[in-house]
Scaffold this motif. Structure first.
Motif, PDB file in Angstrom:
ATOM      1  N   ASP A  36       0.843  -1.208   0.000  1.00 49.61           N
ATOM      2  CA  ASP A  36       0.000   0.000   0.000  1.00 49.61           C
ATOM      3  C   ASP A  36       0.882   1.264   0.000  1.00 49.61           C
ATOM      4  O   ASP A  36       0.600   2.235  -0.696  1.00 49.61           O
ATOM      5  CB  ASP A  36      -0.918  -0.034   1.236  1.00 49.61           C
ATOM      6  N   HIS A  81       0.641   4.153  -2.748  1.00 47.04           N
ATOM      7  CA  HIS A  81       0.420   5.565  -2.372  1.00 47.04           C
ATOM      8  C   HIS A  81       1.505   6.436  -3.017  1.00 47.04           C
ATOM      9  O   HIS A  81       1.217   7.487  -3.596  1.00 47.04           O
ATOM     10  CB  HIS A  81       0.486   5.753  -0.850  1.00 47.04           C
ATOM     11  N   HIS A 100      -6.297   2.921  -6.626  1.00 43.27           N
ATOM     12  CA  HIS A 100      -7.150   3.067  -5.435  1.00 43.27           C
ATOM     13  C   HIS A 100      -8.618   3.217  -5.811  1.00 43.27           C
ATOM     14  O   HIS A 100      -9.495   2.707  -5.116  1.00 43.27           O
ATOM     15  CB  HIS A 100      -6.692   4.250  -4.578  1.00 43.27           C
ATOM     16  N   HIS A 117      -7.048  -4.467   1.709  1.00 41.26           N
ATOM     17  CA  HIS A 117      -6.829  -3.355   0.776  1.00 41.26           C
ATOM     18  C   HIS A 117      -5.551  -3.568  -0.058  1.00 41.26           C
ATOM     19  O   HIS A 117      -5.561  -3.450  -1.291  1.00 41.26           O
ATOM     20  CB  HIS A 117      -6.751  -2.065   1.608  1.00 41.26           C
ATOM     21  N   LEU A 150      -4.998  -4.007  -4.124  1.00 45.57           N
ATOM     22  CA  LEU A 150      -4.076  -3.153  -4.884  1.00 45.57           C
ATOM     23  C   LEU A 150      -3.094  -4.005  -5.676  1.00 45.57           C
ATOM     24  O   LEU A 150      -2.788  -3.723  -6.842  1.00 45.57           O
ATOM     25  CB  LEU A 150      -3.279  -2.236  -3.942  1.00 45.57           C
TER      26      LEU A 150
HETATM   27 FE   LIG Z   1      -4.142   2.743   0.216  1.00 45.12          FE
END
Ligand SMILES: [Fe+2]
Length: 388
Positions: A193, A197, A262, A277, A281
């Motif tokens: 993640d 990001h 996202h 999550h 991704l």
């Molecule tokens: Fe995220």
């Protein structure tokens, strides 16, 4: 090229080994009656919750605990926690745990001020919120240092993100010692993640020099420590690096936003709440990068990230380097055991159309920030290609 951007972040970051010990002193600045918002098990199992309540008590801060936050927090859970906060007249919210409790703590801080459902704040800006302190147990979410919150509507499967200025935490306690107990799968998914990001903030339409510098440092830390933190859970240097990378990427997305990865992942895990999550991704990243790489500026930036990650051999063009990044991502996913498709994650193929549509309703700000314009047909194709 001239720039025009806005950068603001008021969160005081208390970073370091054993910084949890400072929680009482920090909390006392904002109140004496705290609601701790946390998940059902890990913070209890590893003794962090008990430690925190003792530390608070010593500084004269009473606390009550709401521990019913699930991995994809629901509107019902947040509304319930807000009711507990109102009933007990708390003056401070402490989010303890990973992304879900931290996101929830900010939503609860807002909803505790009014007698309406948190869902209503998607359309209406709240006037104020209770002060929030975040104590993060994973390194991935970025939620510890930004204003964002994500919630799931169990009736519709929608999983929007939202964030207003009053939702910034007052302070964040980032103690890498807490992260040493993070299970391998959580280290992998939250660590990936951080990568996404950084990648989406670095290449999005809102990217700017300040956020870019945070992303570049996050990439360096990821290169040095993501795999080490995964393979050596107690390695405190790797845990510290990943905690710093998470904060840097969290600050970057606060200013520069996220993109199509996202935007598509939220409806995936909103409709299939058992999917972490970071795993969602992982399934979507490679195909999304293949689409975005056609944008000239993105190609340049992918090449720069490839330089950060790799040893450059021979004379390579920018195009070669950009494609090298795709290979690097595939390698990272393999090492982290995250080389998965949406099919592997048990997404129902018949739901892909619904997921594609929801990206444009609940996550449209992320779709718009993507460097390449995406319509519903592209989105559906991306989902189908990520399903195989
Ligand atoms: Fe995220």
């Amino acid at each position: 090229m001239s720039f025009s951007f806005n950068f603001f972040n008021p969160v005081r970051i208390n970073f370091g080994t054993d910084s949890l010990q400072e929680a009482g002193k920090i909390a006392r600045k904002y109140g004496t009656n705290a609601l701790i918002v946390t998940g059902k098990s890990s913070m209890q199992k590893f003794g962090v919750l008990d430690k925190l309540t003792c530390i608070l008590q010593k500084s004269g801060v009473n606390s009550i605990v709401f521990s019913d936050i699930t991995p994809n927090p629901t509107v019902g859970e947040i509304d319930m926690a807000a009711k507990v906060a109102r009933t007990n007249h708390v003056d401070l919210i402490i989010g303890l745990g990973g992304g879900s409790p931290l996101d929830s703590s900010k939503a609860v801080a807002v909803a505790a001020k009014d007698n309406i459902s948190v869902w209503d704040y998607l359309k209406r800006e709240p006037k104020s919120a209770l002060p929030v302190i975040t104590i993060v147990s994973t390194s991935g979410t970025g939620s510890e240092v930004n204003r964002f919150s994500v919630m799931t509507n169990t009736k519709t499967g929608e999983k929007p993100g939202f964030g207003y200025e009053c939702m910034y935490p007052k302070e964040s306690i980032i103690d890498p010692v807490i992260m040493q107990s993070m299970p391998k799968y959580v280290t992998a998914t939250t660590g990936f993640d951080v990568f996404v990001h950084s990648l989406e903030a670095y290449t999005g339409s809102l990217s700017n020099p300040i956020a870019d510098s945070y992303c570049e440092k996050a990439f360096t830390l990821l290169k040095e420590s993501l795999v080490t933190a995964y393979n050596e859970p107690e390695n405190i240097k790797a845990r510290s690096d990943m905690a710093a990378a998470s904060a840097l990427a969290g600050l970057a997305i606060d200013s520069a936003g996220v993109g199509i990865i996202h935007a598509l992942e939220h409806p995936v895990s909103g409709n299939f709440p058992n999917i972490a999550h970071g795993a969602g991704l992982a399934a979507l990243t490679v195909e999304s990068m293949k689409l975005n790489i056609n944008n000239k500026t993105t190609k340049e930036k992918y090449a720069r990230v490839a330089h950060i990650f790799g040893k450059i051999k021979g004379n390579k063009t920018e195009e070669d380097m950009a494609y090298e990044l795709l290979e690097t991502v595939k390698k990272i996913l393999t090492v982290l055991n995250l080389n998965v498709s949406l099919k592997d994650l048990k997404v129902n193929e018949a739901q892909l159309e619904k997921i594609a549509k929801e990206a444009f309703t609940t996550m449209n700000f992320a779709v718009l920030n993507n460097p390449v314009q995406i319509d519903e047909n592209n989105a559906l194709k991306l989902l189908k290609d990520s399903f195989k």
